[in-house]
Structures are given as structure tokens and as C-alpha cells.
Design an enzyme around this catalytic site. Structure first.
Site, PDB file in Angstrom:
ATOM      1  N   TYR A   1      31.102  40.229  44.046  1.00 14.31           N
ATOM      2  CA  TYR A   1      32.480  40.708  44.197  1.00 14.31           C
ATOM      3  C   TYR A   1      33.013  41.330  42.898  1.00 14.31           C
ATOM      4  CZ  TYR A   1      33.236  38.192  48.684  1.00 14.31           C
ATOM      5  OH  TYR A   1      33.192  37.744  49.984  1.00 14.31           O
TER       6      TYR A   1
ATOM      7  N   LYS B   1      18.711  33.222  45.575  1.00 18.27           N
ATOM      8  CA  LYS B   1      17.712  33.962  46.338  1.00 18.27           C
ATOM      9  C   LYS B   1      16.754  34.536  45.300  1.00 18.27           C
ATOM     10  CE  LYS B   1      15.816  35.806  49.955  1.00 18.27           C
ATOM     11  NZ  LYS B   1      15.053  34.995  50.937  1.00 18.27           N
TER      12      LYS B   1
ATOM     13  N   ASP C   1      30.755  32.516  50.229  1.00 20.28           N
ATOM     14  CA  ASP C   1      31.629  32.996  51.312  1.00 20.28           C
ATOM     15  C   ASP C   1      30.962  32.766  52.666  1.00 20.28           C
ATOM     16  OD1 ASP C   1      33.741  34.429  52.623  1.00 20.28           O
ATOM     17  OD2 ASP C   1      32.377  36.134  52.760  1.00 20.28           O
TER      18      ASP C   1
ATOM     19  N   ASP D   1      18.707  31.421  52.479  1.00 23.38           N
ATOM     20  CA  ASP D   1      18.282  31.421  53.890  1.00 23.38           C
ATOM     21  C   ASP D   1      17.889  30.003  54.332  1.00 23.38           C
ATOM     22  OD1 ASP D   1      16.157  31.636  52.099  1.00 23.38           O
ATOM     23  OD2 ASP D   1      14.999  33.074  53.297  1.00 23.38           O
TER      24      ASP D   1
ATOM     25  N   ASP E   1      31.825  29.779  55.945  1.00 22.91           N
ATOM     26  CA  ASP E   1      32.139  29.999  57.368  1.00 22.91           C
ATOM     27  C   ASP E   1      31.167  29.190  58.230  1.00 22.91           C
ATOM     28  OD1 ASP E   1      34.290  31.868  56.947  1.00 22.91           O
ATOM     29  OD2 ASP E   1      33.693  32.943  58.763  1.00 22.91           O
TER      30      ASP E   1
HETATM   31  C1  IPM Z   1      37.353  34.150  52.102  1.00 25.56           C
HETATM   32  C2  IPM Z   1      37.508  35.552  52.660  1.00 25.56           C
HETATM   33  C3  IPM Z   1      37.611  36.580  51.545  1.00 25.56           C
HETATM   34  C4  IPM Z   1      36.359  36.474  50.691  1.00 25.56           C
HETATM   35  C5  IPM Z   1      37.783  38.012  52.044  1.00 25.56           C
HETATM   36  C6  IPM Z   1      38.981  38.142  52.929  1.00 25.56           C
HETATM   37  C7  IPM Z   1      37.820  39.027  50.936  1.00 25.56           C
HETATM   38  O1  IPM Z   1      36.470  35.840  53.538  1.00 25.56           O
HETATM   39  O2  IPM Z   1      38.226  33.720  51.322  1.00 25.56           O
HETATM   40  O3  IPM Z   1      36.386  33.479  52.448  1.00 25.56           O
HETATM   41  O4  IPM Z   1      35.309  37.016  51.029  1.00 25.56           O
HETATM   42  O5  IPM Z   1      36.437  35.829  49.646  1.00 25.56           O
HETATM   43 MN    MN Z   2      35.195  34.148  53.971  1.00 23.43          MN
END
Ligand code: IPM
Ligand code: MN
Ligand code: NAD
Length: 348
Positions: free
Chosen positions: A135, A185, A242, A218, A246
Site C-alpha cells: 500500500y 511469500k 487485509d 497461501d 476478511d
Molecule cells: C480494510 C479495507 C481497506 C484496506 C480498503 C477500504 C482500502 O479493506 O480496512 O480492510 O484495504 O485496508
Molecule cells: Mn479489507
């Protein structure tokens, strides 16, 4: 009475609903524990962008600097503003400007919640590097729209950046089950990720009480599903963290359960608290967003502000609500019902 100055940025979509729910719960906790939250609301959002051409005013960062903490709902409304514009105009600059390099994301299955894997006892802590790596924003595009177009997005890993996030992870592991897994990785990415592995190995002797494992991203994705009981604290780069968070949220039972804190550990600037999830345009305005991720993030904010008893009470109230079957499945209860159950439990 002690008052903490909070900058509130509800943002877009369900960000607004879950921020309102969170502030109801946090204010109730504050009243019970004898402090106040002096909140200032900023309507920085995609709507603001459409009206003004900016996600936040030019002096937005300087404005936020004066607060004890920032609470953010969610940002993004891709129907009107491209995500690359909205996120780079608000969320990502805040994380970088205040050096919130440690993104803490706890993943625990709450009482009463099953989740797709029925992973009772699932309890890991993801520490995500939050200011550099994939990022970093370094790159560019040339020959727009032509056959010879080139796009470059360079991940940047500095010794300072990698060392400080790993140290943060080691400290967190010390306070938990004393196991740290560094996720890279390095089989494919032989510069940055080999460097990350080397820094991990260099630091490990300073934390002899913590056992260290290395895993590729992975394999980690599979491990989180197949054998999460072997995991404790995970440290990962910005993008890897990130994605894994999720996944962690899904194992918890959904995005509505995953909390997050963007911490500036030396407190040279305010830290920011927000759920892992986004603005969820698909369910916005329906009063069905689960506010638990947001409220849990609010509890992390109280902890950061030194209000540990209130933070513990909020988390206990969340657990009491899910334990009674409230909010345990997507759509089972509305935002207001879940919030009310948590408020009830808090006052009980
Ligand atoms: C998170 C989100 C952000 C990230 C996006 C919205 C830029 O997905 O906070 O997990 O990737 O950091
Ligand atoms: Mn995210
Ligand atoms: P999302 O997290 O908003 O939604 C993903 C899925 O999870 C959707 O089906 C949504 O309905 C569901 N969901 C999310 N939160 C929920 C909750 N609290 N309760 C119930 N269900 C929930 O991710 P997306 O759809 O990829 O992104 C939507 C927008 O949000 C985009 O503009 C994106 O860039 C932005 N975004 C912002 C943040 C942030 O501000 N921190 C984080 C992620 C995405």
C-alpha cells in the site's frame, strides 16, 4: 468528569448505521463508568466528495490531530466515487499521516455464533502492517489506453517498518498464548519477503518466551480453515493482512463480527478505530447491518483510552447478546435490535 475527545467519521452506507449504534453503546458505558465521550462529528464521505470535490477538507489531518482518538464507520460509495479516489482521500491518508502502523484485528467466534465452519474456540489475533508494503502508493502508469500501456505498483518494505510491526507482534504474542506466525511469500518474492523472514529471525532471540513459525500466505489461508487451533498471533504485510482478515471475519460468522484498531503505538498522533468491513452498499439503508464489529472496535477504543473496565463491560455485553441468540446469523436481527440487546446487557 474526565472527557475523551473523539473525532467521529461515520462515512458512507452502513458506516453511518454502525457508528450510531456504537456511540449509543459507548455513551452508555461512559455514563456507567463515570467518564464522557466528547464527540465531534465530521460528515467526510463520498457525498461530501460529490458536493465539494474532496473527501475531507485540506486541513483535515491537522483537524484530527487534536483528538484523543478517531472513530470511523466505513468509507466508499463506488456508484458515485471510484474506490481508489475515496479511500485515498480519507482512510488511507489518516493511517499513514498518524503513523498508525499496527493494525490489530482480533478474530474470535462469539458465544452462540456458529459461522460457516462451526469453529468453536476460534481465537486468533492478526497484526497487519498498516503504512507501507503493497500500500506504499509508489508506482505509475504510462501510455494510457494504448497497446504498450504499463502499470507499476511497487511494494516497499523498510527495515524500520518491518522491524517495528514484528516487534509489536512479538509483544502481543507475549500477552497471549506466546506463539507468533510470520506470514510471507518468500518462496516466490525473493527480495522483500526474504528480507521480512530475515528480520523475523533476527528479532526472535530477543523474545525467547515466544515460539515463532513462518508460513506462506497461501498455506496460511488453508491453515486458518483447517487447523486454526495451531495459530495464535499472525503478523502479515499490509495486503496479506487485509485479505486474511476478511477470511478471519468469515470464519467468525461474517464481516459484521470483525473489529479493527489502527494504532499509533508511540501515541505521537491519534489512533483510529473502525470495523474491518466496508460500507456494504448492498444492504445500506435496510437496518440489517450487524453493528457488533463496530461496537467491538469501539471497545478497543475505550481500552486504548485507558477505560479498561468500560471496554470489558462492552465486550461482555456483546457476548451476552450473542449468547442469547441475538445477531448470531446474518439477517437474524436488525441493527436496532442487536444494539438494544447489547444496551440491555450493559445495563443489567
Ligand atoms: C480494510 C479495507 C481497506 C484496506 C480498503 C477500504 C482500502 O479493506 O480496512 O480492510 O484495504 O485496508
Ligand atoms: Mn479489507
Ligand atoms: P464490504 O465489507 O462493504 O461488504 C462485503 C459483504 O459483507 C457484503 O455482502 C456486505 O453486505 C457484507 N457485510 C459487510 N459488513 C456487514 C455487516 N456489518 N453486517 C452484515 N453484513 C455485512 O466490502 P465491499 O462490498 O467490497 O466494499 C463496499 C465499499 O466499502 C467499497 O467502496 C469498498 O472500497 C469500501 N470498503 C471500505 C472499508 C473501510 O472503510 N474500512 C473496508 C472495506 C471496504
Amino acid at each position: 468528569m474526565k472527557a475523551h475527545k473523539i473525532a467521529l467519521i461515520p462515512g458512507d452506507g452502513i458506516g453511518v448505521d454502525v457508528t450510531d449504534a456504537t456511540m449509543q453503546v459507548l455513551n452508555a458505558a461512559a455514563a456507567r463508568f463515570g467518564f464522557a465521550l466528547d464527540a465531534t462529528r465530521f460528515d467526510w464521505s463520498c457525498e461530501t466528495y460529490v458536493a465539494t470535490g474532496r473527501m475531507m477538507p485540506e486541513n483535515g489531518i491537522e483537524t484530527l490531530r487534536g483528538f484523543d482518538a478517531i472513530y470511523l464507520g466505513a468509507v466508499g460509495w463506488p456508484a458515485t466515487v471510484p474506490d481508489s479516489v475515496s479511500l485515498h482521500g480519507l482512510l488511507l491518508p489518516i493511517r499513514k499521516a498518524f503513523d498508525q502502523y499496527a493494525n490489530i484485528r482480533p478474530h474470535r467466534v462469539l458465544p452462540g455464533v456458529e459461522g460457516p465452519l462451526k469453529a468453536q474456540g476460534f481465537d486468533i489475533l492478526c497484526i497487519r502492517e498498516n503504512t507501507e508494503g503493497e500500500y506504499s502508493g509508489a508506482g505509475g502508469r504510462v501510455h494510457h489506453g494504448r497497446d504498450n500501456e504499463v502499470a507499476v505498483e511497487t511494494a516497499i518494505f523498510t527495515r524500520k517498518g518491518v522491524e517495528r510491526i514484528l516487534r509489536f507482534g512479538f509483544e502481543q504474542a507475549r500477552a497471549r498464548r506466546k506463539h507468533l506466525t510470520s506470514v510471507t511469500k518468500s518462496n516466490a518474492q525473493r527480495h522483500s519477503m526474504v528480507f521480512w523472514d530475515e528480520v523475523t529471525q533476527l528479532l526472535a532471540p530477543e523474545y525467547p518466551d515466544v515460539t515463532v513459525s513462518h508460513m506462506h500466505i497461501d498455506a496460511m489461508a488453508a491453515k486458518m480453515v483447517m487447523a486454526p487451533q495451531d495459530l495464535d498471533v499472525i503478523v502479515a504485510s499490509n495486503l496479506f493482512g487485509d485479505i486474511l482478515t476478511d477470511l478471519g471475519a468469515a470464519i467468525q460468522g461474517g464481516l459484521g463480527f470483525a473489529a479493527s484498531a489502527n494504532i499509533c503505538p508511540d501515541r505521537s498522533g491519534p489512533s483510529m478505530f473502525e470495523p474491518v468491513h466496508g460500507s456494504a452498499p448492498d444492504i445500506a439503508g435496510k437496518n440489517i447491518a450487524n453493528p457488533i464489529a463496530a461496537i467491538w472496535s469501539g471497545a478497543m477504543m475505550l481500552e486504548h483510552l485507558g477505560e479498561s473496565a468500560a471496554a470489558t463491560a462492552v465486550l461482555s455485553a456483546v457476548q451476552a447478546a450473542t449468547g442469547q441468540g441475538v445477531g448470531i446469523r446474518p439477517g437474524s436481527h436488525g441493527t436496532g435490535q442487536i444494539t438494544a440487546a447489547i444496551l440491555n446487557a450493559l445495563e443489567a
